[in-house]
Write a protein that holds these residues in place. Structure first.
Motif, PDB file in Angstrom:
ATOM      1  N   LEU A  89      14.062  -8.367 -10.923  1.00 16.27           N
ATOM      2  CA  LEU A  89      14.329  -7.141 -10.026  1.00 16.27           C
ATOM      3  C   LEU A  89      15.787  -6.679 -10.035  1.00 16.27           C
ATOM      4  O   LEU A  89      15.804  -5.595 -10.277  1.00 16.27           O
ATOM      5  N   LEU A  90      16.661  -7.760  -9.830  1.00 13.16           N
ATOM      6  CA  LEU A  90      18.026  -7.147  -9.884  1.00 13.16           C
ATOM      7  C   LEU A  90      18.673  -6.846 -11.090  1.00 13.16           C
ATOM      8  O   LEU A  90      19.225  -5.750 -11.313  1.00 13.16           O
ATOM      9  N   THR A  91      18.246  -7.233 -12.295  1.00 18.95           N
ATOM     10  CA  THR A  91      18.678  -6.845 -13.724  1.00 18.95           C
ATOM     11  C   THR A  91      17.969  -5.589 -13.959  1.00 18.95           C
ATOM     12  O   THR A  91      18.634  -4.725 -14.370  1.00 18.95           O
ATOM     13  N   LEU A  92      16.766  -5.335 -13.739  1.00 21.42           N
ATOM     14  CA  LEU A  92      16.138  -3.976 -13.897  1.00 21.42           C
ATOM     15  C   LEU A  92      16.634  -2.800 -12.864  1.00 21.42           C
ATOM     16  O   LEU A  92      17.150  -1.980 -13.473  1.00 21.42           O
ATOM     17  N   THR A  93      17.074  -3.416 -11.718  1.00 20.87           N
ATOM     18  CA  THR A  93      17.687  -2.422 -10.769  1.00 20.87           C
ATOM     19  C   THR A  93      19.146  -1.831 -11.319  1.00 20.87           C
ATOM     20  O   THR A  93      19.505  -0.935 -11.167  1.00 20.87           O
ATOM     21  N   LEU A  97      20.296   1.760 -12.394  1.00 16.21           N
ATOM     22  CA  LEU A  97      21.273   2.319 -11.742  1.00 16.21           C
ATOM     23  C   LEU A  97      22.285   2.864 -12.733  1.00 16.21           C
ATOM     24  O   LEU A  97      22.774   4.070 -12.645  1.00 16.21           O
ATOM     25  N   SER A  98      22.546   2.103 -13.871  1.00 19.05           N
ATOM     26  CA  SER A  98      23.468   2.472 -14.780  1.00 19.05           C
ATOM     27  C   SER A  98      22.859   3.786 -15.735  1.00 19.05           C
ATOM     28  O   SER A  98      23.728   4.411 -16.342  1.00 19.05           O
ATOM     29  N   PHE A 104      29.219   0.218 -11.351  1.00 21.47           N
ATOM     30  CA  PHE A 104      30.508  -0.125 -11.364  1.00 21.47           C
ATOM     31  C   PHE A 104      31.357   0.668 -12.836  1.00 21.47           C
ATOM     32  O   PHE A 104      31.878   0.037 -13.544  1.00 21.47           O
ATOM     33  N   GLY A 105      30.990   1.945 -12.632  1.00 21.62           N
ATOM     34  CA  GLY A 105      31.757   2.883 -13.588  1.00 21.62           C
ATOM     35  C   GLY A 105      30.986   3.091 -14.884  1.00 21.62           C
ATOM     36  O   GLY A 105      31.617   3.824 -15.764  1.00 21.62           O
ATOM     37  N   VAL A 106      29.794   2.410 -15.141  1.00 19.10           N
ATOM     38  CA  VAL A 106      29.101   2.684 -16.339  1.00 19.10           C
ATOM     39  C   VAL A 106      27.944   3.506 -16.153  1.00 19.10           C
ATOM     40  O   VAL A 106      27.097   3.694 -15.183  1.00 19.10           O
ATOM     41  N   LEU A 107      28.005   4.600 -16.858  1.00 21.77           N
ATOM     42  CA  LEU A 107      26.784   5.628 -16.696  1.00 21.77           C
ATOM     43  C   LEU A 107      26.277   6.011 -18.131  1.00 21.77           C
ATOM     44  O   LEU A 107      27.104   6.752 -18.789  1.00 21.77           O
ATOM     45  N   SER A 108      25.198   5.595 -18.452  1.00 26.79           N
ATOM     46  CA  SER A 108      25.049   5.803 -19.782  1.00 26.79           C
ATOM     47  C   SER A 108      23.501   6.419 -19.953  1.00 26.79           C
ATOM     48  O   SER A 108      22.332   5.761 -20.366  1.00 26.79           O
ATOM     49  N   GLU A 117      17.484  -1.610 -24.470  1.00 22.99           N
ATOM     50  CA  GLU A 117      17.082  -1.186 -23.115  1.00 22.99           C
ATOM     51  C   GLU A 117      15.770  -1.399 -22.964  1.00 22.99           C
ATOM     52  O   GLU A 117      15.444  -1.947 -21.660  1.00 22.99           O
ATOM     53  N   ILE A 118      14.872  -1.083 -23.803  1.00 24.05           N
ATOM     54  CA  ILE A 118      13.450  -1.003 -23.748  1.00 24.05           C
ATOM     55  C   ILE A 118      12.723  -2.676 -23.630  1.00 24.05           C
ATOM     56  O   ILE A 118      12.114  -2.930 -22.784  1.00 24.05           O
ATOM     57  N   ILE A 119      13.502  -3.274 -24.499  1.00 26.05           N
ATOM     58  CA  ILE A 119      13.047  -4.521 -24.565  1.00 26.05           C
ATOM     59  C   ILE A 119      13.479  -5.390 -23.167  1.00 26.05           C
ATOM     60  O   ILE A 119      12.694  -6.138 -22.603  1.00 26.05           O
ATOM     61  N   ALA A 120      14.634  -5.137 -22.802  1.00 27.25           N
ATOM     62  CA  ALA A 120      15.212  -5.856 -21.445  1.00 27.25           C
ATOM     63  C   ALA A 120      14.451  -5.250 -20.565  1.00 27.25           C
ATOM     64  O   ALA A 120      13.909  -6.259 -19.608  1.00 27.25           O
TER      65      ALA A 120
END
Length: 142
Positions: A89-93, A97-98, A104-108, A117-120
């Motif tokens: 949940l936290l990793t996906l969230t 957000l990014s 934390f300043g990362v917007l991608s 990203e899809i695999i993760a």
């Protein structure tokens, strides 16, 4: 009583259920955690380590994910399963957000659908579902 002690629900019937069905769900959840952790480690080596806050988070995600994977498989307790759900949940969230508002300043937003990203993201969903189903299966058999 500490968290290391068996819960009152840890009975022989619960151990019997763990063999076929619950164990499969545990491995499913552990695989999701492990794959997500490895994607974060690869991305860390590919340059994310140079990003101020996010870089250390990626390596912590990888190390924590490997430890949590082992705990889900070896420690027959409900706590690692909660960890697997929370990890996913936290990793996906953080990823969502990014990709949308920034983290934390990362917007991608342009990397929203890249292969890592899809695999993760799929691995995080797998961690949530596998750990959650194992937890439900083990809790309902007592």
């Amino acid at each position: 009583m500490s968290i290391m002690d068996p819960s009152p629900h840890d009975t022989p019937a619960m151990d019997q259920d763990r063999s076929p069905v619950s164990t499969v769900w545990r491995w499913f959840g552990a695989a999701g955690v492990f794959v997500s952790a490895m994607v974060h480690l690869v991305l860390w080596f590919e340059g994310y380590r140079d990003i101020d806050v996010v870089g250390p988070m990626f390596v912590l995600n990888a190390v924590g994910g490997v430890i949590l994977t082992a705990a889900i498989i070896v420690w027959r307790h409900w706590l690692p399963l909660i960890g697997g759900i929370g990890f996913g949940l936290l990793t996906l969230t953080a990823y969502l957000l990014s990709a949308t508002v920034g983290f934390f300043g990362v917007l991608s937003p342009f990397e929203f659908a890249g292969t890592p990203e899809i695999i993760a993201a799929m691995a995080d969903v797998t961690a949530i579902v596998g750990s959650g189903m194992a937890l439900l299966r083990e809790r309902t058999t007592t």
